[in-house]
Design a protein around this motif. Structure first.
Motif, PDB file in Angstrom:
ATOM      1  N   ARG A  13      26.130  80.460  41.051  1.00  0.00           N
ATOM      2  CA  ARG A  13      26.378  79.221  41.785  1.00  0.00           C
ATOM      3  C   ARG A  13      25.138  78.349  41.667  1.00  0.00           C
ATOM      4  O   ARG A  13      24.013  78.837  41.728  1.00  0.00           O
ATOM      5  CB  ARG A  13      26.642  79.533  43.247  1.00  0.00           C
ATOM      6  CG  ARG A  13      26.773  78.286  44.092  1.00  0.00           C
ATOM      7  CD  ARG A  13      27.004  78.613  45.528  1.00  0.00           C
ATOM      8  NE  ARG A  13      26.673  77.464  46.345  1.00  0.00           N
ATOM      9  CZ  ARG A  13      27.066  77.300  47.576  1.00  0.00           C
ATOM     10  NH1 ARG A  13      27.798  78.213  48.154  1.00  0.00           N
ATOM     11  NH2 ARG A  13      26.720  76.231  48.247  1.00  0.00           N
TER      12      ARG A  13
ATOM     13  N   TRP B 292      30.243  76.559  40.527  1.00  0.00           N
ATOM     14  CA  TRP B 292      30.164  78.007  40.492  1.00  0.00           C
ATOM     15  C   TRP B 292      31.113  78.563  39.445  1.00  0.00           C
ATOM     16  O   TRP B 292      32.176  78.033  39.182  1.00  0.00           O
ATOM     17  CB  TRP B 292      30.322  78.669  41.854  1.00  0.00           C
ATOM     18  CG  TRP B 292      31.594  78.519  42.609  1.00  0.00           C
ATOM     19  CD1 TRP B 292      32.613  79.414  42.676  1.00  0.00           C
ATOM     20  CD2 TRP B 292      31.974  77.441  43.467  1.00  0.00           C
ATOM     21  NE1 TRP B 292      33.589  78.969  43.513  1.00  0.00           N
ATOM     22  CE2 TRP B 292      33.226  77.759  44.010  1.00  0.00           C
ATOM     23  CE3 TRP B 292      31.365  76.235  43.821  1.00  0.00           C
ATOM     24  CZ2 TRP B 292      33.891  76.908  44.887  1.00  0.00           C
ATOM     25  CZ3 TRP B 292      32.031  75.395  44.686  1.00  0.00           C
ATOM     26  CH2 TRP B 292      33.271  75.738  45.214  1.00  0.00           C
TER      27      TRP B 292
ATOM     28  N   PHE C   7      31.290  82.333  47.334  1.00  0.00           N
ATOM     29  CA  PHE C   7      30.698  81.175  46.672  1.00  0.00           C
ATOM     30  C   PHE C   7      31.085  79.878  47.354  1.00  0.00           C
ATOM     31  O   PHE C   7      30.926  78.817  46.808  1.00  0.00           O
ATOM     32  CB  PHE C   7      31.116  81.134  45.197  1.00  0.00           C
ATOM     33  CG  PHE C   7      30.682  82.363  44.469  1.00  0.00           C
ATOM     34  CD1 PHE C   7      29.353  82.554  44.157  1.00  0.00           C
ATOM     35  CD2 PHE C   7      31.585  83.330  44.116  1.00  0.00           C
ATOM     36  CE1 PHE C   7      28.928  83.688  43.518  1.00  0.00           C
ATOM     37  CE2 PHE C   7      31.179  84.473  43.469  1.00  0.00           C
ATOM     38  CZ  PHE C   7      29.848  84.656  43.163  1.00  0.00           C
TER      39      PHE C   7
END
Length: 84
Positions: free
Chosen positions: A20, A10, A82
């Motif tokens: 991501r 990411w 993320f």
């Protein structure tokens, strides 16, 4: 490569969109990955057997401004949208 891994990448570089990517890699899909500075990455064994990955960093991470002890950054302990 032996086994099967989920590779997650990411974007963490300033000025870049927060993207991501997840990839299934390993024995069924062998890859060589070069990860640029600022792209956070992790991998996990998702196969049914033991697995092997080779990792060759060209420098160790020491935090922002290289002010922290050298270690792997533990993103699982940091709140992030993320998080893998």
């Amino acid at each position: 490569l032996f086994g099967e891994f989920r590779l997650t990448l990411w974007e963490n570089r300033d000025g870049q969109p927060r993207l991501r990517e997840d990839h299934l890699v390993g024995e069924p899909c062998p890859v060589f990955v070069t990860i640029p500075p600022g792209v956070v990455h992790c991998y996990a064994n998702v196969g049914a057997a033991d697995a092997l990955v080779l990792n060759f960093p060209d420098r160790l991470y020491a935090g922002p401004g290289r002010s922290e002890p050298v270690d792997e950054l533990r993103h699982e302990d940091i709140h992030s949208e993320f998080r893998p």
